[in-house]
Design an enzyme around this catalytic site. Structure first.
Site, PDB file in Angstrom:
ATOM      1  N   GLY A   1       4.451 -31.235 -76.891  1.00 16.89           N
ATOM      2  CA  GLY A   1       5.593 -32.142 -76.758  1.00 16.89           C
ATOM      3  C   GLY A   1       5.377 -33.301 -75.803  1.00 16.89           C
ATOM      4  O   GLY A   1       6.341 -33.878 -75.304  1.00 16.89           O
TER       5      GLY A   1
ATOM      6  N   ASN B   1       4.271 -36.276 -76.565  1.00 15.80           N
ATOM      7  CA  ASN B   1       4.818 -37.482 -77.203  1.00 15.80           C
ATOM      8  C   ASN B   1       6.339 -37.476 -77.154  1.00 15.80           C
ATOM      9  O   ASN B   1       6.962 -38.502 -76.888  1.00 15.80           O
ATOM     10  CB  ASN B   1       4.340 -37.596 -78.651  1.00 15.80           C
ATOM     11  CG  ASN B   1       2.972 -38.214 -78.746  1.00 15.80           C
ATOM     12  OD1 ASN B   1       2.818 -39.423 -78.552  1.00 15.80           O
ATOM     13  ND2 ASN B   1       1.963 -37.385 -78.980  1.00 15.80           N
TER      14      ASN B   1
ATOM     15  N   LEU C   1       4.357 -29.674 -87.331  1.00 15.85           N
ATOM     16  CA  LEU C   1       3.261 -29.276 -88.214  1.00 15.85           C
ATOM     17  C   LEU C   1       3.692 -28.677 -89.548  1.00 15.85           C
ATOM     18  O   LEU C   1       2.856 -28.358 -90.379  1.00 15.85           O
ATOM     19  CB  LEU C   1       2.320 -28.330 -87.463  1.00 15.85           C
ATOM     20  CG  LEU C   1       1.758 -28.956 -86.169  1.00 15.85           C
ATOM     21  CD1 LEU C   1       0.766 -28.022 -85.502  1.00 15.85           C
ATOM     22  CD2 LEU C   1       1.126 -30.325 -86.405  1.00 15.85           C
TER      23      LEU C   1
ATOM     24  N   ILE D   1       7.678 -31.504 -94.393  1.00 15.00           N
ATOM     25  CA  ILE D   1       9.105 -31.820 -94.493  1.00 15.00           C
ATOM     26  C   ILE D   1       9.536 -31.680 -95.950  1.00 15.00           C
ATOM     27  O   ILE D   1       8.979 -32.344 -96.823  1.00 15.00           O
ATOM     28  CB  ILE D   1       9.353 -33.264 -93.982  1.00 15.00           C
ATOM     29  CG1 ILE D   1       9.038 -33.366 -92.486  1.00 15.00           C
ATOM     30  CG2 ILE D   1      10.765 -33.742 -94.265  1.00 15.00           C
ATOM     31  CD1 ILE D   1       9.947 -32.549 -91.588  1.00 15.00           C
TER      32      ILE D   1
ATOM     33  N   ASN E   1       6.440 -40.473 -88.719  1.00 14.86           N
ATOM     34  CA  ASN E   1       5.453 -39.484 -88.260  1.00 14.86           C
ATOM     35  C   ASN E   1       4.340 -40.184 -87.483  1.00 14.86           C
ATOM     36  O   ASN E   1       4.004 -41.332 -87.758  1.00 14.86           O
ATOM     37  CB  ASN E   1       4.846 -38.764 -89.472  1.00 14.86           C
ATOM     38  CG  ASN E   1       3.856 -37.685 -89.061  1.00 14.86           C
ATOM     39  OD1 ASN E   1       4.113 -36.903 -88.133  1.00 14.86           O
ATOM     40  ND2 ASN E   1       2.717 -37.625 -89.722  1.00 14.86           N
TER      41      ASN E   1
ATOM     42  N   HIS F   1       0.276 -39.646 -86.528  1.00 15.04           N
ATOM     43  CA  HIS F   1      -0.905 -38.865 -86.930  1.00 15.04           C
ATOM     44  C   HIS F   1      -2.090 -39.294 -86.062  1.00 15.04           C
ATOM     45  O   HIS F   1      -2.311 -40.497 -85.868  1.00 15.04           O
ATOM     46  CB  HIS F   1      -1.212 -39.112 -88.414  1.00 15.04           C
ATOM     47  CG  HIS F   1      -2.300 -38.226 -88.913  1.00 15.04           C
ATOM     48  ND1 HIS F   1      -2.088 -36.899 -89.243  1.00 15.04           N
ATOM     49  CD2 HIS F   1      -3.625 -38.458 -89.083  1.00 15.04           C
ATOM     50  CE1 HIS F   1      -3.240 -36.366 -89.604  1.00 15.04           C
ATOM     51  NE2 HIS F   1      -4.185 -37.277 -89.514  1.00 15.04           N
TER      52      HIS F   1
ATOM     53  N   GLU G   1      -1.344 -42.928 -78.366  1.00 14.74           N
ATOM     54  CA  GLU G   1      -0.049 -42.458 -78.892  1.00 14.74           C
ATOM     55  C   GLU G   1       1.081 -42.783 -77.922  1.00 14.74           C
ATOM     56  O   GLU G   1       2.133 -43.287 -78.323  1.00 14.74           O
ATOM     57  CB  GLU G   1      -0.104 -40.949 -79.160  1.00 14.74           C
ATOM     58  CG  GLU G   1      -1.048 -40.612 -80.298  1.00 14.74           C
ATOM     59  CD  GLU G   1      -0.974 -39.174 -80.765  1.00 14.74           C
ATOM     60  OE1 GLU G   1      -1.212 -38.941 -81.956  1.00 14.74           O
ATOM     61  OE2 GLU G   1      -0.698 -38.271 -79.942  1.00 14.74           O
TER      62      GLU G   1
END
Ligand code: GAR
Length: 187
Positions: free
Chosen positions: A12, A14, A86, A89, A103, A105, A175
């Site tokens: 977590g 991000n 992960l 959806i 999302n 990646h 990120e």
């Protein structure tokens, strides 16, 4: 004011970065954190930021997707942010939130995407293939794994001395720098 839900399965970092970045932003409120793992690091981070947390199993996500969407709509969620989530959806979500599921990646899609490609597996594949660059992709989610419209990509070099850990650090830095900015495009 946009109400966002962050879905995360892992550490977590991000998600926490987003909580901090948007903490006092009048345009968006991260109202909810959804995880499929009751041992995930995201839970402590979400608690620290006093976020409402929902834990949902893979089975429930697949078999009770409509009920869960109804719950999200009742919570007035209008943006879903996948920050290391992960599970796939379900399609109902994509219909219920068209172009509103984002999302991140940890590679330069379309390379190194698809089922089973997450976290350090991605970095291992990049190193195994002796790539000279990698990076991140922030994209919309559609029915196919990692194939929605790309919003932003950022690159970093891959050096011969890089390991999974050093590459993961470079990717995480990218990120944390770019994910909030990409989300701002939706506000
Ligand atoms: C991130 O590197 C993200 O790109 C990746 O999971 C990590 C989560 O890290 N997502 C995927 O691999 C999706 N296929 P975090 O839990 O520290 O934010």
């Amino acid at each position: 004011m946009i109400n966002a839900a962050v879905f995360a399965s892992g550490e977590g970092t991000n998600a926490e970065n987003l909580f901090k970045f948007f903490a006092n932003d009048p345009r968006i409120k991260i109202k909810l954190v959804v995880t499929n793992k009751d041992t995930a690091g995201i839970i402590a981070r979400a608690e620290k930021y006093k976020k409402n947390i929902q834990i949902i199993s893979k089975d429930s996500l697949e078999n009770y997707a409509d009920q869960f969407i109804e719950f999200l709509k009742l919570e007035k969620i209008d943006l879903i942010i996948l920050a290391g989530f992960l599970l796939k959806i379900p399609e109902q979500f994509i219909k219920a939130f068209p172009n509103r599921i984002i999302n991140i990646h940890p590679a330069l899609l379309p390379k190194y995407g698809g089922k089973g490609m997450y976290g350090s597996r991605v970095h291992k594949a990049v190193l195994d293939n002796k790539e000279t660059e990698s990076g991140i992709t922030i994209h919309l989610v559609n029915e196919e794994y990692d194939k929605g419209e790309i919003i932003l990509q950022a690159k970093c070099p891959v050096l011969t001395e890089d390991t999974i850990e050093t590459l993961a650090q470079k990717i995480q830095k990218l990120e944390h720098e770019h994910f909030p900015k990409a989300i701002e495009k939706f506000l």
